[in-house]
Design an enzyme around this catalytic site. Sequence first.
Site, PDB file in Angstrom:
ATOM      1  CD1 TRP A   1      18.247 -30.087 -18.211  1.00  0.00           C
ATOM      2  CD2 TRP A   1      17.550 -29.375 -19.742  1.00  0.00           C
ATOM      3  NE1 TRP A   1      19.552 -30.811 -18.707  1.00  0.00           N
ATOM      4  CE2 TRP A   1      19.499 -29.981 -19.580  1.00  0.00           C
ATOM      5  CE3 TRP A   1      17.408 -28.516 -20.448  1.00  0.00           C
ATOM      6  CZ2 TRP A   1      20.294 -29.777 -20.907  1.00  0.00           C
ATOM      7  CZ3 TRP A   1      18.063 -28.292 -21.950  1.00  0.00           C
ATOM      8  CH2 TRP A   1      19.939 -29.074 -21.916  1.00  0.00           C
TER       9      TRP A   1
ATOM     10  CE1 TYR B   1      16.296 -33.016 -21.397  1.00  0.00           C
ATOM     11  CE2 TYR B   1      14.473 -32.273 -19.691  1.00  0.00           C
ATOM     12  CZ  TYR B   1      15.166 -32.165 -21.125  1.00  0.00           C
ATOM     13  OH  TYR B   1      14.534 -32.270 -22.603  1.00  0.00           O
TER      14      TYR B   1
ATOM     15  CG  LEU C   1      10.575 -17.760 -21.698  1.00  0.00           C
ATOM     16  CD1 LEU C   1       9.953 -17.669 -20.900  1.00  0.00           C
ATOM     17  CD2 LEU C   1       9.616 -16.676 -22.548  1.00  0.00           C
TER      18      LEU C   1
ATOM     19  CE  LYS D   1      15.606 -13.498 -17.991  1.00  0.00           C
ATOM     20  NZ  LYS D   1      15.582 -14.759 -16.778  1.00  0.00           N
TER      21      LYS D   1
ATOM     22  N   GLY E   1      10.847 -23.111 -19.148  1.00  0.00           N
ATOM     23  CA  GLY E   1      11.684 -23.745 -17.937  1.00  0.00           C
ATOM     24  C   GLY E   1      11.458 -21.946 -16.829  1.00  0.00           C
TER      25      GLY E   1
ATOM     26  NE  ARG F   1      17.673 -20.470 -13.341  1.00  0.00           N
ATOM     27  CZ  ARG F   1      18.323 -21.659 -13.486  1.00  0.00           C
ATOM     28  NH1 ARG F   1      18.627 -22.809 -12.326  1.00  0.00           N
ATOM     29  NH2 ARG F   1      18.986 -21.774 -14.705  1.00  0.00           N
TER      30      ARG F   1
ATOM     31  CD  GLN G   1      12.141 -17.410 -14.272  1.00  0.00           C
ATOM     32  OE1 GLN G   1      12.403 -18.283 -14.229  1.00  0.00           O
ATOM     33  NE2 GLN G   1      13.987 -16.516 -13.604  1.00  0.00           N
TER      34      GLN G   1
HETATM   35  N1  NAP Z   1      13.484 -31.606 -26.611  1.00  0.00           N
HETATM   36  C1  NAP Z   1      13.805 -31.203 -26.134  1.00  0.00           C
HETATM   37  O1  NAP Z   1      15.115 -30.939 -27.326  1.00  0.00           O
HETATM   38  C2  NAP Z   1      14.207 -30.023 -25.069  1.00  0.00           C
HETATM   39  C3  NAP Z   1      15.720 -29.033 -25.615  1.00  0.00           C
HETATM   40  C4  NAP Z   1      15.475 -28.316 -24.843  1.00  0.00           C
HETATM   41  C5  NAP Z   1      14.699 -28.228 -23.740  1.00  0.00           C
HETATM   42  N2  NAP Z   1      13.468 -29.237 -23.816  1.00  0.00           N
HETATM   43  C6  NAP Z   1      13.373 -28.234 -22.118  1.00  0.00           C
HETATM   44  O2  NAP Z   1      12.194 -26.858 -22.225  1.00  0.00           O
HETATM   45  C7  NAP Z   1      12.136 -26.888 -20.930  1.00  0.00           C
HETATM   46  C8  NAP Z   1      12.519 -25.387 -21.107  1.00  0.00           C
HETATM   47  O3  NAP Z   1      14.696 -25.336 -21.539  1.00  0.00           O
HETATM   48  P1  NAP Z   1      15.066 -24.081 -22.681  1.00  0.00           P
HETATM   49  O4  NAP Z   1      15.826 -24.558 -22.959  1.00  0.00           O
HETATM   50  O5  NAP Z   1      13.591 -24.434 -24.024  1.00  0.00           O
HETATM   51  O6  NAP Z   1      13.946 -22.234 -22.139  1.00  0.00           O
HETATM   52  P2  NAP Z   1      13.045 -21.636 -21.317  1.00  0.00           P
HETATM   53  O7  NAP Z   1      12.214 -22.198 -21.805  1.00  0.00           O
HETATM   54  O8  NAP Z   1      13.749 -21.219 -23.005  1.00  0.00           O
HETATM   55  O9  NAP Z   1      13.570 -20.664 -21.173  1.00  0.00           O
HETATM   56  C9  NAP Z   1      14.116 -20.878 -19.691  1.00  0.00           C
HETATM   57  C10 NAP Z   1      14.723 -19.516 -18.328  1.00  0.00           C
HETATM   58  O10 NAP Z   1      14.340 -18.550 -19.141  1.00  0.00           O
HETATM   59  C11 NAP Z   1      14.427 -17.799 -17.899  1.00  0.00           C
HETATM   60  N3  NAP Z   1      12.675 -17.592 -17.574  1.00  0.00           N
HETATM   61  C12 NAP Z   1      11.804 -18.271 -17.405  1.00  0.00           C
HETATM   62  N4  NAP Z   1      11.113 -17.288 -17.283  1.00  0.00           N
HETATM   63  C13 NAP Z   1      11.026 -16.386 -17.027  1.00  0.00           C
HETATM   64  C14 NAP Z   1      10.174 -15.076 -17.026  1.00  0.00           C
HETATM   65  N5  NAP Z   1       9.268 -14.884 -16.483  1.00  0.00           N
HETATM   66  N6  NAP Z   1      11.528 -14.220 -16.671  1.00  0.00           N
HETATM   67  C15 NAP Z   1      12.719 -13.648 -17.038  1.00  0.00           C
HETATM   68  N7  NAP Z   1      13.888 -15.341 -17.108  1.00  0.00           N
HETATM   69  C16 NAP Z   1      12.464 -16.198 -17.063  1.00  0.00           C
HETATM   70  C17 NAP Z   1      14.808 -18.778 -17.075  1.00  0.00           C
HETATM   71  O11 NAP Z   1      16.443 -18.500 -16.326  1.00  0.00           O
HETATM   72  P3  NAP Z   1      16.610 -17.838 -15.557  1.00  0.00           P
HETATM   73  O12 NAP Z   1      15.828 -16.655 -14.439  1.00  0.00           O
HETATM   74  O13 NAP Z   1      18.442 -19.394 -15.186  1.00  0.00           O
HETATM   75  O14 NAP Z   1      17.785 -16.468 -16.446  1.00  0.00           O
HETATM   76  C18 NAP Z   1      14.015 -20.563 -17.538  1.00  0.00           C
HETATM   77  O15 NAP Z   1      15.862 -21.486 -16.835  1.00  0.00           O
HETATM   78  C19 NAP Z   1      13.393 -27.662 -20.371  1.00  0.00           C
HETATM   79  O16 NAP Z   1      13.223 -27.877 -19.147  1.00  0.00           O
HETATM   80  C20 NAP Z   1      12.998 -28.628 -21.344  1.00  0.00           C
HETATM   81  O17 NAP Z   1      11.935 -29.618 -20.009  1.00  0.00           O
HETATM   82  C21 NAP Z   1      13.466 -29.655 -24.631  1.00  0.00           C
END
Ligand code: NAP
Length: 339
Positions: free
Chosen positions: A26, A65, A205, A213, A286, A288, A292
């Site tokens: 995203w 996105y 996460l 964090k 996700g 970065r 990660q």
């Molecule tokens: N189907 C849907 O409705 C829907 C909705 C939301 C998302 N999604 C999908 O899910 C994906 C992930 O997004 P999400 O919203 O679910 O977020 P998430 O995966 O819960 O969190 C991702 C964020 O956590 C941090 N992170 C990831 N690995 C890490 C690590 N090892 N150590 C520390 N921080 C870490 C990073 O942000 P920072 O470094 O900035 O803190 C990263 O951008 C999106 O890209 C999208 O493809 C789908």
Amino acid sequence: MESRELERRPCGASGLDISVLGVGCWAFGGKEGDYWGAQDDNDARSLIAACLERGVTYLDVAEAYNDGRSEEALGRILEGRRGEAIIGTKIGPQFCTPSLIREHCEASLRRLRTDYIDIYMVHWPIREHSVPEAFETLKQLRDEGKIRVIGVSNFGVRDLTEAADLVPGIGINQLHYNLLSRGLEAEILPLCRKRNIGVMTYMSLLQGILTGKWKTIDEIPPVRTRTRHFRGDRPDSRHGGPGAEEEVIAALDGIRAIATELGVEMGQLALGWLAAQPGVTCVLAGARNVAQLESNIQGVTLKLSDDVLARLDATTRPVFDKLGSDADYWQSGSNSRIR
Ligand SMILES: NC(=O)c1ccc[n+]([C@@H]2O[C@H](COP(=O)([O-])OP(=O)(O)OC[C@H]3O[C@@H](n4cnc5c(N)ncnc54)[C@H](OP(=O)(O)O)[C@@H]3O)[C@@H](O)[C@H]2O)c1
């Protein structure tokens, strides 16, 4: 801590296997002011190169996105390596008429610079258009080879039953699931298992909160405290409920204590727990940067004992009890979009 190989798991009965860790893209193509802020193409390129090298082949985007720029960036980056990746993208339900589905699918194909999409998901349940017509069109696109697997996202029991009755072989239901968001365990996850539809988890996460964090809730960027876990009077929140902040803090402390004891990171434990849940095909997170990604690979490959899984269940149960079985964590009650 014992670990296992990075597995590939089946997307239900669709015939497609994907890596148990998927990377959410995203943020790709993002600029200042977008949900995940600016993302440099070169960083995204290094991340994807590392993913493919390490066998993390499932890459997730959506037409919505960054207004199509995430798909464009992924398309650019994968040029020449398309065949090594499994791409999932999503269409908005408001576009789910037969002619618009075709138009939007073609537009995604163009942005992604490919002639097939591996998993094409309906992003949220269809409320404004004919559901049978929409799934019939998706089936035709599958027969034509433009999409390999039909998927859905955020489909609850009623919507998933309807879709699965209309089209056999739906491969994936992508849902919000993590240690602090367990509502789908009540009915949706058992139904996915029964109908042999793989669950792909997002918010794995809780947008980084499960990595520990941030020490207090006030330190978390406001865009990440809009869910029902947090008080409804926080900025941009729209659920209007009381939240479960005390329970969330206590659960995070509990997860941290178990992680410390095992010598792993909190986020890794959270991902390992998800990968151990029966019915979960793919844990999406996700990332970065490559660091990660490496940490998240270690997380999904952890071999957690039954005792650890039971302790994680117990320590997060009060959050589950407080937030209930509604799998929509941004809105609830009569406003819940997941039925
Ligand atoms: N189907 C849907 O409705 C829907 C909705 C939301 C998302 N999604 C999908 O899910 C994906 C992930 O997004 P999400 O919203 O679910 O977020 P998430 O995966 O819960 O969190 C991702 C964020 O956590 C941090 N992170 C990831 N690995 C890490 C690590 N090892 N150590 C520390 N921080 C870490 C990073 O942000 P920072 O470094 O900035 O803190 C990263 O951008 C999106 O890209 C999208 O493809 C789908």
